[in-house]
Design a protein around this motif. Structure first.
Motif, short mmCIF file in Angstrom:
data_model
loop_
_atom_site.label_atom_id
_atom_site.label_comp_id
_atom_site.label_asym_id
_atom_site.label_seq_id
_atom_site.Cartn_x
_atom_site.Cartn_y
_atom_site.Cartn_z
N VAL A 142 0.81 -1.22 0.00
CA VAL A 142 0.00 0.00 0.00
C VAL A 142 0.85 1.27 0.00
O VAL A 142 0.46 2.28 -0.59
N TRP A 143 2.01 1.23 0.64
CA TRP A 143 2.81 2.45 0.71
C TRP A 143 3.32 2.89 -0.65
O TRP A 143 3.77 4.02 -0.85
N GLN A 144 3.28 1.97 -1.65
CA GLN A 144 3.74 2.35 -2.99
C GLN A 144 2.88 3.47 -3.59
O GLN A 144 3.32 4.17 -4.51
N ILE A 145 1.67 3.62 -3.07
CA ILE A 145 0.80 4.72 -3.53
C ILE A 145 1.52 6.05 -3.33
O ILE A 145 1.41 6.96 -4.16
N VAL A 146 2.28 6.17 -2.23
CA VAL A 146 3.00 7.41 -1.96
C VAL A 146 3.95 7.73 -3.11
O VAL A 146 3.95 8.83 -3.66
N GLY A 147 4.76 6.75 -3.47
CA GLY A 147 5.71 6.96 -4.56
C GLY A 147 5.03 7.26 -5.88
O GLY A 147 5.48 8.11 -6.66
N PHE A 148 3.92 6.58 -6.14
CA PHE A 148 3.18 6.79 -7.39
C PHE A 148 2.65 8.23 -7.46
O PHE A 148 2.83 8.93 -8.47
N LEU A 149 2.00 8.68 -6.39
CA LEU A 149 1.44 10.02 -6.39
C LEU A 149 2.53 11.09 -6.37
O LEU A 149 2.37 12.17 -6.96
N GLU A 150 3.63 10.79 -5.69
CA GLU A 150 4.74 11.74 -5.59
C GLU A 150 5.28 12.12 -6.97
O GLU A 150 5.67 13.26 -7.22
N ARG A 151 5.26 11.15 -7.90
CA ARG A 151 5.75 11.41 -9.25
C ARG A 151 4.96 12.51 -9.94
O ARG A 151 5.45 13.15 -10.87
N PHE A 152 3.73 12.73 -9.47
CA PHE A 152 2.86 13.71 -10.12
C PHE A 152 2.61 14.93 -9.22
O PHE A 152 1.65 15.67 -9.42
N GLY A 153 3.48 15.11 -8.24
CA GLY A 153 3.38 16.30 -7.41
C GLY A 153 2.30 16.27 -6.35
O GLY A 153 1.98 17.29 -5.77
N ILE A 154 1.72 15.10 -6.09
CA ILE A 154 0.70 14.98 -5.05
C ILE A 154 1.38 14.41 -3.80
O ILE A 154 1.91 13.32 -3.82
N GLY A 155 1.39 15.21 -2.74
CA GLY A 155 2.19 14.88 -1.57
C GLY A 155 1.65 13.73 -0.75
O GLY A 155 0.51 13.29 -0.89
N ALA A 156 2.53 13.27 0.16
CA ALA A 156 2.19 12.13 1.01
C ALA A 156 1.00 12.41 1.90
O ALA A 156 0.30 11.49 2.32
N GLU A 157 0.73 13.71 2.19
CA GLU A 157 -0.39 14.03 3.07
C GLU A 157 -1.73 13.60 2.49
O GLU A 157 -2.69 13.40 3.21
N ASN A 158 -1.81 13.47 1.15
CA ASN A 158 -3.05 13.04 0.51
C ASN A 158 -3.10 11.53 0.24
O ASN A 158 -4.15 10.99 -0.08
N ALA A 159 -1.94 10.87 0.37
CA ALA A 159 -1.86 9.46 -0.02
C ALA A 159 -2.73 8.56 0.86
O ALA A 159 -3.40 7.65 0.36
#
Length: 744
Positions: A142-159
């Motif tokens: 599940v934590w891979q969502i962080v890395g995926f969203l991070e690539r598009f400028g969406i921070g960990a606070e929304n993950a």
């Protein structure tokens, strides 16, 4: 950008909503305090952190996390700690130890690919083995969502929010339609999501993109209190936002209409566009209040004039002809609105109604939008009043669910003959819709408020629209009673509401023997305004009227920002009135330092917060502390890691250290936060700030918060600007139109 690797050995604080974390991080060489967003991370996890070292003025050196990567534990000891940290279903410390002892370096391979072998361990069945494997894989991925969203400028606070809503298939769902993020989280930046979608290959003219842009535009307007917008304005905005043709946008509008995601209302030849839930809320208000108003008047009292005379005689309350008219209208109608400014007699009408209907053994319920407004209603009437949220039992409803089409929430029916709602100008369209849904036909509804005060924080303009529709009988109280007319607070509030400046703009000096209740201190310099505020709060007003800050005085300002905003003023007032003392406990949290004796405010609704209240020799207990409730810190317990707060209505609560994001200092609060409350003494600042905050109704609302003494400090030119600025009053809504069209 620096990179460090190690193990998270301790979590000092973690926000449950967005996973903002303060922790201790251990590398090969040292222990480091780290701060940042760490969703899906637990104590014992091995991490690679990217960020930078910063110096905090209170806590020293910290590593501020920009992004992170979760690593496979590098040693068997680290792996055992990871398995034992409670995140893997069915595995505790003892089981983790057995798994490591049996499988050693093969442990991860076994957990992922040969879980049945776990059944070799005593106490683990084949079913449990599969369950452990499934939990391990899910936990790890599940934590891979962080890395995926991070690539598009969406921070960990929304993950974490994304995962909570989409689950383990989040990445594949987002790749198929990135715009799904707009639907599930109102706080996400559309431009970031749009950039993500284009990078993933979605065409600019793709209808998913266009429909999402339309919905985003409609969500944006609700932030300013509107419920709808003109179709022509919507098309122009989306054109600018997406860079697409008008034809494509019009096609998107047609598609969204077909799916009942938006509604287009034709009003006198103009097309107004709504998100479905906003249109539905207005429609339900119009239909329900009309139905309630047109129902049989079963609570009508046949001899109302006689009852009026009896109550006047028994209570020594003298009612004006307008107030008597209000009583008659309430008797003759199921729904009645009573509106007027301060000193016009609204409270007297409420008290008279209570007396009349109590004599007839009718059950009356009093309520208001906020805790402080309900408390004030209790104090002025002598009868218990409730908040609307508590009355309607909508405590557990997530605010974002209000914006979802499939929201099926229904409130609990209200057992009452008469319901009186005060401060109705603060009630938004969704709460009003819920309230009306909970009222039985035949119950009388009395709506009391001042439509010239600030509108609701939430969307809609309910009280104004109800009055403007002329479908609900409304009594306008415009006469200031003789006693109230002696108060310059009340006289000046009415002058401001009519666009006139204060009486005696150059008001007399604040002297000990003065009998005045209103002063305007002209001052342009920010530092000098601050000096005035501090001296008034720290002893100067004790000489004037024996006013003590912690008992009687409240500082108000329009803004949160700048030297004269709440953030800086709270720090200055705390240092002046409740400074640091050696050997007394303090607790730092989210940039603030809390001390025993501090005035604090709850800043969000917490329906689960346990409280106790001593009444004579017994203790009342309950749950729920609500946005806007003010209290005092009475103890800070380092051993138990909690803070004790006694609220102004004598409720006592204990806040764990990790719950302190729910409170902030309230030496100074915004005028918006003060709405619905009254204070003996108000010191109101008029600073240079954003023009959108400098409005006549904000000034009027601030003036009407004071009961005994009002001191306004600021720039006379800004005061004149506020008097002329009535722009904020207009909200785009359609409730008035729907009320006029509804015939039930």
């Amino acid at each position: 950008m620096e990179e460090i690797e190690g193990v998270l050995t301790e979590i000092i604080y973690q926000n449950e909503v967005n996973s903002y974390t303060v922790g201790i991080f251990e590398t090969e060489d040292e222990q480091i305090t780290i701060v940042g967003y760490l969703p899906f991370i637990s104590k014992g996890d091995t991490l690679k952190l990217l960020g930078k070292f910063v110096e905090h003025k209170d806590y020293g050196e910290q590593f501020k996390i920009e992004t992170f990567e979760k690593l496979m534990p590098q040693t068997l000891g680290a792996l055992e700690n990871y398995l034992a940290n409670g995140n893997i279903k069915g595995v505790g410390p003892a089981t983790a130890s057995k798994i490591i002892q049996l499988f050693g370096e093969e442990t991860i391979h076994i957990l992922k690919y040969e879980p049945i072998k776990l059944a070799q361990i005593r106490g683990i069945s084949k079913e449990k083995a599969l369950e452990i494997s499934e939990s391990f894989v899910e936990n790890w991925e599940v934590w891979q969502i962080v890395g995926f969203l991070e690539r598009f400028g969406i921070g960990a606070e929304n993950a974490k929010k994304v995962y909570d809503l989409l689950g383990v298939n989040a990445i594949s769902e987002i790749e198929a339609n990135p715009y799904i993020l707009i639907d599930i989280s109102r706080g996400v930046d559309f431009k970031q999501i749009d950039n993500m979608a284009i990078k993933l290959g979605i065409e600019r003219e793709n209808q998913k993109r266009i429909k999402s842009g339309i919905k985003y535009a409609l969500i944006r307007i609700t932030y300013n209190g509107h419920s709808c917008t003109l179709e022509t304005n919507l098309i122009e905005y989306v054109k600018q936002l997406l860079g697409v043709s008008q034809d494509s946008i019009e096609e998107g509008i047609i598609n969204l209409k077909a799916n009942d995601e938006i509604v287009v209302e034709d009003r006198d030849g103009e097309h107004w566009v709504y998100l479905y839930t906003f249109y539905n809320a207005e429609k339900q208000i119009a239909e329900r209040i009309t139905k309630l108003n047109n129902a049989k008047n079963v609570k009508k009292i046949s001899n109302i004039e006689k009852e009026l005379k009896i109550v006047e005689k028994e209570t020594d309350m003298f009612l004006s002809e307008k107030q008597k008219q209000a009583i008659r209208e309430i008797n003759d109608n199921n729904v009645t609105i009573i509106t007027g400014g301060p000193g016009t007699g609204k409270t007297t009408i409420i008290k008279t109604i209570l007396e009349i209907y109590k004599r007839k053994k009718y059950k009356t319920i009093l309520c208001a939008p906020t805790g402080r407004a309900a408390k004030r209603m209790t104090e002025t009437t002598g009868e218990e009043a409730s908040t609307l949220h508590r009355l309607l039992e909508i405590g557990k409803v997530d605010e974002e669910s209000l914006f979802k089409k499939d929201n099926e929430y229904k409130g609990a029916p209200i057992d009452a003959d008469i319901i009186i709602v005060d401060e109705v100008s603060m009630v938004d369209m969704f709460v009003m819709s819920y309230l009306l849904d909970c009222i039985y036909l035949g119950t009388k509804l009395i709506l009391v408020g001042d439509c010239d005060q600030l509108p609701s924080v939430g969307p809609g303009s309910v009280l104004k629209d109800l009055i403007s529709s002329e479908k609900i009988v409304t009594v306008h109280l415009d006469k200031i009673f003789r006693q109230a007319a002696k108060s310059k607070i009340i006289v000046n509030a009415h002058r401001v509401n009519n666009g006139k400046t204060f009486i005696e703009k150059d008001s007399p000096e604040l002297e000990e023997d003065s009998k005045e209740d209103f002063f305007f201190i002209k001052e342009n310099n920010q530092e000098k305004i601050l000096e005035q505020v501090l001296s008034l709060c720290n002893g100067r007003l004790r000489k004037f009227g024996d006013y003590d800050f912690f008992e009687n005085i409240q500082v108000l300002t329009p803004t949160k920002k700048g030297m004269l905003g709440t953030k800086e003023l709270n720090k200055a007032l705390q240092n002046e009135l409740n400074p640091h003392r050696e050997n007394e406990p303090e607790k730092s949290s989210m940039g603030a330092v809390f001390r025993i004796g501090d005035r604090v405010m709850q800043i969000k609704n917490n329906y689960d917060m346990y409280w106790e209240r001593r009444i004579d020799d017994s203790i009342e207990v309950g749950n729920g502390i609500f946005n806007g409730e003010i209290g005092t810190i009475t103890n800070i317990n380092e051993k138990e890691k909690n803070i004790r707060i006694k609220f102004d209505d004598d409720k006592v609560c204990w806040y764990e250290f990790n719950e302190l994001e729910q409170i902030e200092h309230s030496y100074c609060i915004t005028i918006h936060k003060a709405q619905g409350s009254e204070f003996d003494v108000v010191i109101m600042i008029i600073p240079q700030t954003a023009p959108m905050l400098l409005t006549r109704n904000l000034l009027y609302t601030g003036l009407t918060r004071a009961k005994k003494l009002l001191i306004v400090i600021g720039n006379a030119q800004i005061l004149d600007y506020m008097l002329k600025n009535t722009d904020s009053k207009k909200r785009n809504t359609g409730l008035e139109y729907k009320l006029r069209q509804t015939n039930i």
